[in-house]
Design a protein around this motif. Structure first.
Motif, PDB file in Angstrom:
ATOM      1  N   VAL A 194      -2.501   1.215  -5.381  1.00  0.00           N
ATOM      2  CA  VAL A 194      -1.258   0.885  -4.688  1.00  0.00           C
ATOM      3  C   VAL A 194      -0.110   1.531  -5.453  1.00  0.00           C
ATOM      4  O   VAL A 194       0.070   1.276  -6.643  1.00  0.00           O
ATOM      5  CB  VAL A 194      -1.048  -0.648  -4.599  1.00  0.00           C
ATOM      6  N   GLY A 195       0.638   2.371  -4.779  1.00  0.00           N
ATOM      7  CA  GLY A 195       1.794   3.015  -5.397  1.00  0.00           C
ATOM      8  C   GLY A 195       3.004   2.099  -5.347  1.00  0.00           C
ATOM      9  O   GLY A 195       2.888   0.875  -5.477  1.00  0.00           O
ATOM     10  N   GLU A 196       4.142   2.691  -5.129  1.00  0.00           N
ATOM     11  CA  GLU A 196       5.382   1.920  -5.072  1.00  0.00           C
ATOM     12  C   GLU A 196       5.344   0.948  -3.887  1.00  0.00           C
ATOM     13  O   GLU A 196       4.876   1.284  -2.806  1.00  0.00           O
ATOM     14  CB  GLU A 196       6.582   2.862  -4.917  1.00  0.00           C
ATOM     15  N   VAL A 197       5.839  -0.257  -4.120  1.00  0.00           N
ATOM     16  CA  VAL A 197       5.933  -1.265  -3.061  1.00  0.00           C
ATOM     17  C   VAL A 197       7.408  -1.546  -2.836  1.00  0.00           C
ATOM     18  O   VAL A 197       8.154  -1.798  -3.775  1.00  0.00           O
ATOM     19  CB  VAL A 197       5.202  -2.573  -3.463  1.00  0.00           C
ATOM     20  N   ARG A 198       7.847  -1.477  -1.596  1.00  0.00           N
ATOM     21  CA  ARG A 198       9.238  -1.778  -1.232  1.00  0.00           C
ATOM     22  C   ARG A 198       9.210  -2.924  -0.220  1.00  0.00           C
ATOM     23  O   ARG A 198       8.368  -2.964   0.665  1.00  0.00           O
ATOM     24  CB  ARG A 198       9.921  -0.570  -0.587  1.00  0.00           C
TER      25      ARG A 198
END
Length: 80
Positions: free
Chosen positions: A34-38
């Motif tokens: 999982v990369g960046e979470v916004r």
């Protein structure tokens, strides 16, 4: 009646501590890759306006004036 969905998200470069916390929690739960979470919000509006173009313009005006802080958030309007 027309249904409009307004999606509000932090602009690029704006800190998102809730997104960071979710990303960290996903990692501790074993979810890899999982990369960046916004994080953001979705607001569902039921509008009396039947004309799609006018309904979208109305929802965009609502988003600019109240639903989004346009200094730090962007928004998009979709008709459902």
């Amino acid at each position: 009646m027309t249904k409009a969905l307004v999606t509000v998200m932090p602009k690029a470069g704006v800190l998102d501590p809730q997104g960071k916390a979710i990303g960290h929690a996903l990692g501790t739960l074993g979810f890899e890759g999982v990369g960046e979470v916004r994080t953001g919000k979705v607001i569902e509006l039921e509008l009396a306006e039947a004309d799609p173009a006018k309904a979208k313009a109305l929802a965009e005006e609502m988003a600019r004036k109240l639903l989004a802080n346009t200094v730090i958030e962007s928004f998009r309007v979709e008709l459902a």
